[in-house]
Scaffold this active site. Structure first.
Site, PDB file in Angstrom:
ATOM      1  N   ARG A  47       0.814  -1.225   0.000  1.00  0.00           N
ATOM      2  CA  ARG A  47       0.000   0.000   0.000  1.00  0.00           C
ATOM      3  C   ARG A  47       0.846   1.272   0.000  1.00  0.00           C
ATOM      4  O   ARG A  47       0.422   2.299  -0.539  1.00  0.00           O
ATOM      5  CB  ARG A  47      -0.952  -0.014   1.206  1.00  0.00           C
ATOM      6  CG  ARG A  47      -1.999   1.109   1.198  1.00  0.00           C
ATOM      7  CD  ARG A  47      -3.012   0.918   2.311  1.00  0.00           C
ATOM      8  NE  ARG A  47      -4.112   1.878   2.235  1.00  0.00           N
ATOM      9  CZ  ARG A  47      -4.267   2.922   3.043  1.00  0.00           C
ATOM     10  NH1 ARG A  47      -3.380   3.137   4.018  1.00  0.00           N
ATOM     11  NH2 ARG A  47      -5.298   3.737   2.918  1.00  0.00           N
ATOM     12  N   ILE A  73      -7.121   7.584  -1.121  1.00  0.00           N
ATOM     13  CA  ILE A  73      -6.901   6.144  -1.125  1.00  0.00           C
ATOM     14  C   ILE A  73      -7.744   5.613   0.031  1.00  0.00           C
ATOM     15  O   ILE A  73      -7.642   6.095   1.157  1.00  0.00           O
ATOM     16  CB  ILE A  73      -5.408   5.768  -0.967  1.00  0.00           C
ATOM     17  CG1 ILE A  73      -5.231   4.232  -0.960  1.00  0.00           C
ATOM     18  CG2 ILE A  73      -4.767   6.414   0.248  1.00  0.00           C
ATOM     19  CD1 ILE A  73      -3.766   3.795  -1.016  1.00  0.00           C
ATOM     20  N   SER A  74      -8.624   4.672  -0.275  1.00  0.00           N
ATOM     21  CA  SER A  74      -9.612   4.235   0.710  1.00  0.00           C
ATOM     22  C   SER A  74      -8.970   3.582   1.925  1.00  0.00           C
ATOM     23  O   SER A  74      -7.874   3.018   1.845  1.00  0.00           O
ATOM     24  CB  SER A  74     -10.597   3.248   0.068  1.00  0.00           C
ATOM     25  OG  SER A  74     -11.405   3.885  -0.883  1.00  0.00           O
ATOM     26  N   GLN A  75      -9.681   3.650   3.031  1.00  0.00           N
ATOM     27  CA  GLN A  75      -9.291   2.944   4.241  1.00  0.00           C
ATOM     28  C   GLN A  75      -9.193   1.444   3.930  1.00  0.00           C
ATOM     29  O   GLN A  75     -10.076   0.888   3.277  1.00  0.00           O
ATOM     30  CB  GLN A  75     -10.353   3.190   5.308  1.00  0.00           C
ATOM     31  CG  GLN A  75     -10.124   2.499   6.632  1.00  0.00           C
ATOM     32  CD  GLN A  75     -11.273   2.754   7.599  1.00  0.00           C
ATOM     33  OE1 GLN A  75     -12.202   3.502   7.298  1.00  0.00           O
ATOM     34  NE2 GLN A  75     -11.215   2.135   8.759  1.00  0.00           N
ATOM     35  N   PRO A  76      -8.133   0.769   4.367  1.00  0.00           N
ATOM     36  CA  PRO A  76      -7.989  -0.666   4.077  1.00  0.00           C
ATOM     37  C   PRO A  76      -9.189  -1.502   4.493  1.00  0.00           C
ATOM     38  O   PRO A  76      -9.600  -2.420   3.770  1.00  0.00           O
ATOM     39  CB  PRO A  76      -6.724  -1.054   4.854  1.00  0.00           C
ATOM     40  CG  PRO A  76      -5.912   0.197   4.857  1.00  0.00           C
ATOM     41  CD  PRO A  76      -6.905   1.310   4.992  1.00  0.00           C
TER      42      PRO A  76
END
Length: 224
Positions: A47, A73-76
């Site tokens: 990431r 960038i989205s939260q995992p």
């Protein structure tokens, strides 16, 4: 030669990074992610390579971060949650609406899916089209309007939308195979409900609500 060394250093994925990913996997597993294939993919995709250098130290925190053009960038956990709802199988034909950083596309590729990803922002599109193949992921890239999907390339086994939409686009429903699954956050700019849509026949769809989330808005058209 110096430029090459700098690029290699930028693309480095070292023991520390891998250790941080193992901790991240444990964290999202504790939050309820149970699909082993999803967890394995999150544990493999680097990431930190998808984030600006100023944010690298935050790459393995379970949080979203800005990537430019008003996008994140989205939260995992969110990536894992949406992916788990898709029930991705190897060789599934998957349409991703909203390439963004490319992280979600990489997770899908890591899971063995055949990925078609569409992005409206030219700058993000160009950046990700260069990045993903350089780290071993080769989805098919498209610069265009996510609301329209990719009718020429459909139908798709799975469709995932990574931005908040005010409604479910009819074009995406039409491009979903019978038996296919569409995951999309739907609602206002400030809060959306995660929707799982399953196409049960040519004319029948079943929709399930799967919890509240906050995404950046899904914008129509495409930027040049």
């Amino acid at each position: 030669m110096l430029a090459k060394l700098k690029n290699e250093r930028r693309l480095e994925d070292n023991y520390r990074h891998r250790g941080l990913r193992r901790k991240l996997v444990s964290e999202i597993q504790a939050k309820g992610i149970t699909d082993e294939n999803v967890l394995e993919a999150i544990g493999k995709v680097p990431r930190h390579l998808f984030m600006d250098s100023s944010f690298v130290q935050f790459a393995y925190r379970d949080k979203a971060f800005p990537i430019g053009k008003g996008q994140t960038i989205s939260q995992p956990y969110t990536v894992a949650f949406q992916t788990q709802l898709l029930e991705v199988k190897k060789f599934d034909k998957v349409l991703e609406v909203g390439t963004g950083s490319g992280y979600q596309a990489a997770v899908l590729c890591e899971m063995g899916a055949t990925v078609f990803t569409i992005e409206r922002h030219r700058e993000l599109y160009d950046k990700v089209r260069a990045l993903l193949p350089s780290i071993g992921y080769e989805p098919m890239f498209f610069h265009g309007d996510g609301y329209a999907g990719l009718p020429t390339y459909g139908p798709f086994d799975k469709i995932i939308v990574t931005a908040g939409a005010p409604y479910i686009p009819e074009a995406l429903l039409e491009q979903l195979k019978v038996g296919g699954r569409l995951v999309i956050p739907v609602g206002s700019q400030h809060r959306q409900e995660m929707k799982l849509v399953i196409r049960e026949s040519e004319n029948e769809y079943r929709t399930e609500d799967r919890g509240g989330f906050i995404f950046v808005p899904l914008v129509g058209g495409k930027s040049e």
